[in-house]
Design a protein around this motif. Structure first.
Motif, PDB file in Angstrom:
ATOM      1  N   GLU A  49     -90.253  -5.424-116.923  1.00 11.95           N
ATOM      2  CA  GLU A  49     -89.604  -6.685-117.310  1.00 11.95           C
ATOM      3  C   GLU A  49     -88.116  -6.727-116.946  1.00 11.95           C
ATOM      4  N   PRO A  50     -87.357  -5.624-117.049  1.00  3.59           N
ATOM      5  CA  PRO A  50     -85.957  -5.691-116.605  1.00  3.59           C
ATOM      6  C   PRO A  50     -85.810  -6.136-115.148  1.00  3.59           C
ATOM      7  N   THR A  51     -86.790  -5.782-114.316  1.00  3.65           N
ATOM      8  CA  THR A  51     -86.753  -6.233-112.924  1.00  3.65           C
ATOM      9  C   THR A  51     -86.916  -7.746-112.835  1.00  3.65           C
ATOM     10  N   LEU A  52     -87.817  -8.287-113.629  1.00  4.37           N
ATOM     11  CA  LEU A  52     -87.992  -9.741-113.651  1.00  4.37           C
ATOM     12  C   LEU A  52     -86.700 -10.431-114.069  1.00  4.37           C
ATOM     13  N   VAL A  53     -86.074  -9.891-115.110  1.00  2.96           N
ATOM     14  CA  VAL A  53     -84.821 -10.473-115.587  1.00  2.96           C
ATOM     15  C   VAL A  53     -83.749 -10.397-114.504  1.00  2.96           C
ATOM     16  N   ALA A  54     -83.642  -9.231-113.855  1.00  2.47           N
ATOM     17  CA  ALA A  54     -82.633  -9.055-112.809  1.00  2.47           C
ATOM     18  C   ALA A  54     -82.863  -9.996-111.639  1.00  2.47           C
ATOM     19  N   ARG A  55     -84.124 -10.320-111.387  1.00  2.00           N
ATOM     20  CA  ARG A  55     -84.454 -11.225-110.282  1.00  2.00           C
ATOM     21  C   ARG A  55     -84.441 -12.694-110.718  1.00  2.00           C
ATOM     22  N   ASP A  56     -84.119 -12.939-111.969  1.00  2.00           N
ATOM     23  CA  ASP A  56     -84.084 -14.301-112.505  1.00  2.00           C
ATOM     24  C   ASP A  56     -85.449 -14.978-112.368  1.00  2.00           C
ATOM     25  N   LEU A  57     -86.496 -14.193-112.651  1.00  6.25           N
ATOM     26  CA  LEU A  57     -87.872 -14.644-112.514  1.00  6.25           C
ATOM     27  C   LEU A  57     -88.569 -14.564-113.870  1.00  6.25           C
ATOM     28  N   ALA A  58     -89.424 -15.537-114.153  1.00  5.72           N
ATOM     29  CA  ALA A  58     -90.231 -15.515-115.367  1.00  5.72           C
ATOM     30  C   ALA A  58     -91.695 -15.709-114.995  1.00  5.72           C
ATOM     31  N   VAL A  59     -92.565 -15.101-115.772  1.00  2.00           N
ATOM     32  CA  VAL A  59     -94.006 -15.252-115.593  1.00  2.00           C
ATOM     33  C   VAL A  59     -94.599 -15.718-116.918  1.00  2.00           C
ATOM     34  N   ARG A  60     -95.360 -16.785-116.855  1.00  2.00           N
ATOM     35  CA  ARG A  60     -96.014 -17.342-118.053  1.00  2.00           C
ATOM     36  C   ARG A  60     -97.520 -17.195-117.891  1.00  2.00           C
ATOM     37  N   CYS A  61     -98.130 -16.425-118.758  1.00  2.00           N
ATOM     38  CA  CYS A  61     -99.580 -16.234-118.740  1.00  2.00           C
ATOM     39  C   CYS A  61    -100.209 -17.237-119.708  1.00  2.00           C
ATOM     40  N   ILE A  62    -101.061 -18.082-119.186  1.00  2.00           N
ATOM     41  CA  ILE A  62    -101.702 -19.145-119.972  1.00  2.00           C
ATOM     42  C   ILE A  62    -103.147 -18.747-120.232  1.00  2.00           C
ATOM     43  N   PHE A  63    -103.482 -18.553-121.493  1.00  2.42           N
ATOM     44  CA  PHE A  63    -104.851 -18.238-121.894  1.00  2.42           C
ATOM     45  C   PHE A  63    -105.435 -19.513-122.496  1.00  2.42           C
ATOM     46  N   GLN A  64    -106.122 -20.254-121.646  1.00  6.42           N
ATOM     47  CA  GLN A  64    -106.522 -21.624-121.958  1.00  6.42           C
ATOM     48  C   GLN A  64    -107.925 -21.702-122.552  1.00  6.42           C
ATOM     49  N   PRO A  65    -108.096 -22.473-123.607  1.00  6.50           N
ATOM     50  CA  PRO A  65    -109.436 -22.696-124.139  1.00  6.50           C
ATOM     51  C   PRO A  65    -110.182 -23.781-123.367  1.00  6.50           C
ATOM     52  N   ALA A  66    -111.467 -23.877-123.617  1.00  5.47           N
ATOM     53  CA  ALA A  66    -112.261 -25.083-123.339  1.00  5.47           C
ATOM     54  C   ALA A  66    -112.255 -25.538-121.890  1.00  5.47           C
ATOM     55  N   GLU A  67    -112.481 -24.611-120.952  1.00  2.00           N
ATOM     56  CA  GLU A  67    -112.574 -25.042-119.554  1.00  2.00           C
ATOM     57  C   GLU A  67    -113.921 -25.685-119.263  1.00  2.00           C
ATOM     58  N   GLU A  68    -114.952 -25.300-120.022  1.00  8.32           N
ATOM     59  CA  GLU A  68    -116.314 -25.700-119.690  1.00  8.32           C
ATOM     60  C   GLU A  68    -116.731 -27.064-120.234  1.00  8.32           C
ATOM     61  N   VAL A  69    -115.836 -27.782-120.883  1.00  6.69           N
ATOM     62  CA  VAL A  69    -116.199 -29.078-121.457  1.00  6.69           C
ATOM     63  C   VAL A  69    -115.326 -30.173-120.864  1.00  6.69           C
ATOM     64  N   MET A  70    -115.739 -31.417-121.084  1.00  8.59           N
ATOM     65  CA  MET A  70    -114.984 -32.573-120.615  1.00  8.59           C
ATOM     66  C   MET A  70    -114.711 -33.497-121.803  1.00  8.59           C
ATOM     67  N   PRO A  71    -113.446 -33.861-122.013  1.00 11.25           N
ATOM     68  CA  PRO A  71    -112.240 -33.364-121.348  1.00 11.25           C
ATOM     69  C   PRO A  71    -111.942 -31.923-121.765  1.00 11.25           C
ATOM     70  N   GLY A  72    -111.357 -31.160-120.841  1.00 12.24           N
ATOM     71  CA  GLY A  72    -111.177 -29.736-121.050  1.00 12.24           C
ATOM     72  C   GLY A  72    -109.824 -29.346-121.593  1.00 12.24           C
ATOM     73  N   GLY A  73    -109.660 -28.041-121.794  1.00 10.28           N
ATOM     74  CA  GLY A  73    -108.452 -27.504-122.401  1.00 10.28           C
ATOM     75  C   GLY A  73    -107.205 -27.627-121.552  1.00 10.28           C
TER      76      GLY A  73
END
Length: 402
Positions: free
Chosen positions: A134-158
């Motif tokens: 993570e210090p490397t990400l900070v030094a590079r001014d980069l962020a990573v957002r991991c999205i754990f999304q519900p309900a992909e299999e239905v309509m309308p979805g998550g």
């Protein structure tokens, strides 16, 4: 150069992340098997969400709950120049498992028949590996957002829940993987442009007076009318829509009656309407309802049609595909990237790509010389080496954004 930046360049961060994923892989496989054994359907992924929250929090990763189920995990700079989102979907399908695996589903009638347990584990592995640099990400001014999304299999979805929560508002690129049991483990299928299709859900309810099968002329022969709708609506659409749009209306649920000598009073059809062309999808509008009413009119049957708008095609951005291809080749070798074609499958990651550019990669899960399985079937078996492939590719693709 700052002391932080100097210390971060001493070790190759890409090599460090790959090594950490390798170290984590046995644990990731164990976690994937636990998720596989405890499937949860759309918007009920409470156990899965709790597992992710506890695991990520224990690693010192900041998490934010999504409304209902699901969460996001943020790493790196707090006010970055670039923020990359990696998306996984959590839900299983109402399909009984028949794989015979020792870690098969313990929930009657449910299983991970689309590989979402693999997608979740892949992104979890990326988050845990990136935390170690993570210090490397900070030094590079980069962020990573991991999205754990519900309900992909239905309509309308998550995906709609994710967008409504503003999760993509400050994201510059979104990446995801989807299991593909038609290509070998160690390879990823990539293409620029459309890779999936638009997909809607169609529900049709028919109603009539019912009666005795000896006197169909005194009632509405609802079952016959249902059969006409079943066969003629797809045929008519193929003549009313541009054939280049690749339209396919396929029924998955048909219900009417419970006795051989009784004309039922109600019937029900549910299916999916899919097409390759996004513009034609936008125009289809009330055409299905119009056609249904025209077909049932001679049979004195009333029809109610519900057309549930689903997802547009996933359209892969060229720059995002280039980043995924470079990452796959760096970690898996030059032959790891294979071409893939647009399919009629639907995927609500497409809604996220309406908000930000990005790409979906097809993650090979077929064991070398093994059988080819089909998604959404209870016998699906995944070669678990795909977890490492997916995690390495997404991690390196995210790092390349700095």
């Amino acid at each position: 150069m700052s002391e932080l930046a100097s210390s971060c360049t001493a070790v190759d961060p890409a090599a460090a992340v790959v090594a950490e994923i390798e170290r984590l892989l046995p644990q990731l496989i164990t976690w994937r098997r636990d998720l596989h054994a405890h499937p949860e359907i759309a918007r009920r992924e409470t156990r899965t969400t709790a597992f992710l929250r506890d695991t990520l929090t224990a690693a010192g990763i900041a998490v934010t709950a999504l409304p209902g189920t699901g969460l996001i995990a943020d790493l790196g700079a707090t006010d970055p120049t670039r923020r990359i989102a990696l998306r996984a979907d959590l839900d299983a399908l109402p399909v009984p498992e028949r794989s015979g695996l020792p870690f098969r589903s313990t929930v009657e009638g449910l299983c991970h028949a689309c590989g979402h347990d693999v997608h979740t584990t892949v992104v979890l592995g990326v988050a845990l590996a990136l935390k170690t640099i993570e210090p490397t990400l900070v030094a590079r001014d980069l962020a990573v957002r991991c999205i754990f999304q519900p309900a992909e299999e239905v309509m309308p979805g998550g995906a709609h829940d994710v967008l409504a929560a503003g999760v993509l508002d400050d994201v510059d690129r979104a990446l995801a993987v989807h299991c593909d049991p038609s290509i070998d483990v160690g390879t990823v299928g990539l293409t620029t442009g459309p890779i999936t299709a638009a997909c809607d859900q169609i529900e049709i309810a028919l109603a009539g007076p019912g009666g005795h099968t000896s006197r169909p002329h005194l009632s509405a022969d609802l079952t016959f009318a249902l059969g006409k709708v079943l066969t003629e609506v797809p045929a008519v659409l193929s003549r009313r829509l541009d054939p280049r749009s690749g339209v396919a209306l396929v029924w998955g649920q048909v219900e009417a009656g419970n006795a051989a000598n009784v004309i039922p009073a109600t019937g029900h059809l549910v299916g999916t309407l899919r097409m390759l062309d996004a513009d034609e999808w936008k125009r289809v509008g009330g055409l299905v309802e119009q056609v249904v009413h025209e077909i049932v009119a001679p049979y004195k049957v009333a029809a109610q049609v519900q057309h549930i708008r689903g997802v547009p095609p996933v359209v892969n951005d060229a720059a995002a595909i280039a980043a995924l291809a470079a990452a796959a080749r760096a970690s898996e070798g030059d032959r790891s990237v294979v071409p893939t074609r647009q399919s009629l499958g639907g995927e609500d990651f497409s809604w996220l790509l309406q908000a930000t550019p990005g790409a979906l990669a097809r993650l090979g899960t077929r064991a070398p010389d093994g059988p080819t399985y089909e998604l959404h079937q209870g016998d699906l078996v995944i070669d678990e080496a795909a977890i490492g492939v997916g995690s390495r590719m997404l991690a390196l693709a995210a790092l390349s954004e700095a």
